[in-house]
Structure formats: structure tokens, C-alpha cells
Design a protein around this motif. Structure first.
Motif, PDB file in Angstrom:
ATOM      1  N   ALA A   1      80.887 -54.235  32.341  1.00 28.13           N
ATOM      2  CA  ALA A   1      80.792 -53.385  33.527  1.00 28.13           C
ATOM      3  C   ALA A   1      79.455 -53.552  34.241  1.00 28.13           C
ATOM      4  N   ALA A   2      78.379 -53.727  33.463  1.00 26.86           N
ATOM      5  CA  ALA A   2      77.042 -53.871  34.043  1.00 26.86           C
ATOM      6  C   ALA A   2      76.738 -55.311  34.446  1.00 26.86           C
ATOM      7  N   ARG A   3      77.647 -56.220  34.099  1.00 26.65           N
ATOM      8  CA  ARG A   3      77.468 -57.646  34.389  1.00 26.65           C
ATOM      9  C   ARG A   3      76.133 -58.153  33.849  1.00 26.65           C
ATOM     10  N   THR A   4      75.929 -57.881  32.571  1.00 23.62           N
ATOM     11  CA  THR A   4      74.717 -58.314  31.886  1.00 23.62           C
ATOM     12  C   THR A   4      75.106 -58.946  30.557  1.00 23.62           C
ATOM     13  N   SER A   5      74.190 -59.680  29.970  1.00 19.71           N
ATOM     14  CA  SER A   5      74.475 -60.318  28.681  1.00 19.71           C
ATOM     15  C   SER A   5      73.649 -59.727  27.555  1.00 19.71           C
ATOM     16  N   ARG A   6      72.918 -58.635  27.852  1.00 20.44           N
ATOM     17  CA  ARG A   6      72.113 -57.979  26.810  1.00 20.44           C
ATOM     18  C   ARG A   6      71.964 -56.500  27.103  1.00 20.44           C
ATOM     19  N   LEU A   7      71.741 -55.751  26.039  1.00 20.82           N
ATOM     20  CA  LEU A   7      71.525 -54.307  26.146  1.00 20.82           C
ATOM     21  C   LEU A   7      70.295 -53.930  25.333  1.00 20.82           C
ATOM     22  N   VAL A   8      69.498 -53.034  25.879  1.00 18.62           N
ATOM     23  CA  VAL A   8      68.378 -52.465  25.140  1.00 18.62           C
ATOM     24  C   VAL A   8      68.937 -51.287  24.351  1.00 18.62           C
TER      25      VAL A   8
ATOM     26  N   VAL B   1      70.410 -56.231  21.834  1.00 17.20           N
ATOM     27  CA  VAL B   1      71.597 -56.954  21.391  1.00 17.20           C
ATOM     28  C   VAL B   1      72.119 -57.776  22.559  1.00 17.20           C
ATOM     29  N   THR B   2      72.655 -58.926  22.234  1.00 17.42           N
ATOM     30  CA  THR B   2      73.217 -59.812  23.251  1.00 17.42           C
ATOM     31  C   THR B   2      74.723 -59.874  23.105  1.00 17.42           C
ATOM     32  N   ARG B   3      75.372 -60.396  24.118  1.00 18.34           N
ATOM     33  CA  ARG B   3      76.819 -60.584  24.062  1.00 18.34           C
ATOM     34  C   ARG B   3      77.171 -61.494  22.887  1.00 18.34           C
ATOM     35  N   THR B   4      76.350 -62.501  22.645  1.00 16.15           N
ATOM     36  CA  THR B   4      76.588 -63.420  21.524  1.00 16.15           C
ATOM     37  C   THR B   4      76.545 -62.677  20.190  1.00 16.15           C
ATOM     38  N   ASP B   5      75.539 -61.791  20.030  1.00 20.76           N
ATOM     39  CA  ASP B   5      75.443 -60.984  18.802  1.00 20.76           C
ATOM     40  C   ASP B   5      76.710 -60.162  18.581  1.00 20.76           C
ATOM     41  N   LEU B   6      77.105 -59.458  19.632  1.00 21.32           N
ATOM     42  CA  LEU B   6      78.245 -58.539  19.513  1.00 21.32           C
ATOM     43  C   LEU B   6      79.564 -59.276  19.316  1.00 21.32           C
ATOM     44  N   THR B   7      79.713 -60.394  19.992  1.00 23.17           N
ATOM     45  CA  THR B   7      80.941 -61.176  19.843  1.00 23.17           C
ATOM     46  C   THR B   7      81.066 -61.718  18.424  1.00 23.17           C
TER      47      THR B   7
ATOM     48  N   LEU C   1      75.837 -50.118  16.740  1.00 21.87           N
ATOM     49  CA  LEU C   1      74.726 -51.006  17.068  1.00 21.87           C
ATOM     50  C   LEU C   1      73.605 -50.889  16.047  1.00 21.87           C
ATOM     51  N   ARG C   2      73.364 -49.692  15.512  1.00 22.77           N
ATOM     52  CA  ARG C   2      72.314 -49.525  14.500  1.00 22.77           C
ATOM     53  C   ARG C   2      72.620 -50.360  13.260  1.00 22.77           C
ATOM     54  N   ASP C   3      73.908 -50.553  12.960  1.00 22.99           N
ATOM     55  CA  ASP C   3      74.301 -51.368  11.810  1.00 22.99           C
ATOM     56  C   ASP C   3      73.953 -52.840  12.046  1.00 22.99           C
ATOM     57  N   ILE C   4      74.097 -53.279  13.267  1.00 22.66           N
ATOM     58  CA  ILE C   4      73.787 -54.665  13.612  1.00 22.66           C
ATOM     59  C   ILE C   4      72.283 -54.892  13.577  1.00 22.66           C
ATOM     60  N   LEU C   5      71.538 -53.915  14.079  1.00 23.30           N
ATOM     61  CA  LEU C   5      70.084 -54.043  14.109  1.00 23.30           C
ATOM     62  C   LEU C   5      69.478 -53.934  12.728  1.00 23.30           C
ATOM     63  N   GLY C   6      70.177 -53.283  11.810  1.00 20.16           N
ATOM     64  CA  GLY C   6      69.675 -53.159  10.448  1.00 20.16           C
ATOM     65  C   GLY C   6      68.507 -52.200  10.319  1.00 20.16           C
TER      66      GLY C   6
ATOM     67  N   THR D   1      65.336 -49.705  12.276  1.00 15.52           N
ATOM     68  CA  THR D   1      64.353 -49.835  13.334  1.00 15.52           C
ATOM     69  C   THR D   1      63.296 -50.889  13.054  1.00 15.52           C
ATOM     70  N   ASP D   2      63.337 -51.542  11.895  1.00 15.71           N
ATOM     71  CA  ASP D   2      62.334 -52.544  11.562  1.00 15.71           C
ATOM     72  C   ASP D   2      62.631 -53.900  12.179  1.00 15.71           C
ATOM     73  N   ARG D   3      63.821 -54.108  12.676  1.00 13.11           N
ATOM     74  CA  ARG D   3      64.200 -55.411  13.212  1.00 13.11           C
ATOM     75  C   ARG D   3      63.461 -55.671  14.509  1.00 13.11           C
ATOM     76  N   GLN D   4      62.945 -56.865  14.645  1.00 15.50           N
ATOM     77  CA  GLN D   4      62.274 -57.266  15.866  1.00 15.50           C
ATOM     78  C   GLN D   4      63.314 -57.815  16.836  1.00 15.50           C
ATOM     79  N   PRO D   5      63.237 -57.455  18.113  1.00 11.70           N
ATOM     80  CA  PRO D   5      64.185 -57.978  19.091  1.00 11.70           C
ATOM     81  C   PRO D   5      63.940 -59.450  19.343  1.00 11.70           C
ATOM     82  N   HIS D   6      64.947 -60.145  19.776  1.00 15.34           N
ATOM     83  CA  HIS D   6      64.804 -61.549  20.128  1.00 15.34           C
ATOM     84  C   HIS D   6      65.155 -61.743  21.583  1.00 15.34           C
ATOM     85  N   PRO D   7      64.575 -62.764  22.225  1.00 17.77           N
ATOM     86  CA  PRO D   7      64.832 -62.969  23.658  1.00 17.77           C
ATOM     87  C   PRO D   7      66.228 -63.433  23.953  1.00 17.77           C
TER      88      PRO D   7
END
Length: 98
Positions: A46-53, A65-71, A85-90, A92-98
Motif C-alpha cells: 500500500a505504501a509502495r515501499t520495500s522496507r519498514l521501520v 525489515v525489507t520485503r525480501t526479509d518478510l517474503t 515482526l519482533r520474532d523476525i528481529l529477534g 531489540t539487540d538486532r542491528q538493522p541492515h541497509p
């Protein structure tokens, strides 16, 4: 109900060459970490984006998280509709990636 916070992008935003810190500081769709993978993918579409904060309950940015991560999670054999999403991030210690 999971809230979505939208922020306008600046006109000079160039997502191609940004660091993780720049991405986390950039405006864009922010979602709560309790959102499901399916809902997050729908928000991206809906937002026409490939990532979410991703933010925690205190509205602190905890990851990206990116569309690739979620897919990849959605298509895995272990996926259920209870994966958040918290399960995917593992945590709050996980560092985000570009």
C-alpha cells in the motif's frame, strides 16, 4: 489494532546509497513490532515501499525489515500467522541492515 505511522519523504531522498543509520533516521512507514508478517507485506504494498521501520511499544525504532526479509519468512515451512515482526528481529539487540 496495530498503528501505522507515515512520514513524508524528503525530495532529495536517495535510498540507493544509504547506511543503516540513515535509513533508520529517514522518514517512511513505521510500524509496531507486534504486526504480523502478512499485514507488514500489505502495508509495504500500500505504501509502495520495500522496507519498514519497526518500533517497539515505546515508539523507539528497533529495526528495519525489507520485503525480501518478510517474503523469506512467509515462504518458509515454519511460518504461521502468529509470526510477528519482533520474532523476525529477534529482540531489540538486532542491528538493522541497509
Amino acid at each position: 489494532m496495530t498503528l501505522i505511522q507515515m512520514q513524508p519523504r524528503s525530495a532529495d531522498a536517495n535510498p540507493g546509497h544509504r547506511t543503516a543509520v540513515e535509513v533508520m533516521d529517514a522518514g517512511g512507514p513505521q510500524v509496531c513490532d507486534d504486526m504480523s508478517v502478512e499485514v507488514a507485506l500489505a502495508v509495504m504494498a500500500a505504501a509502495r515501499t520495500s522496507r519498514l521501520v519497526v518500533c517497539d511499544q515505546d515508539d523507539q525504532r528497533i529495526g528495519l525489515v525489507t520485503r525480501t526479509d518478510l517474503t523469506a519468512v512467509r515462504d518458509s515451512g515454519a511460518h504461521t500467522d502468529r509470526v510477528r515482526l519482533r520474532d523476525i528481529l529477534g529482540g531489540t539487540d538486532r542491528q538493522p541492515h541497509p
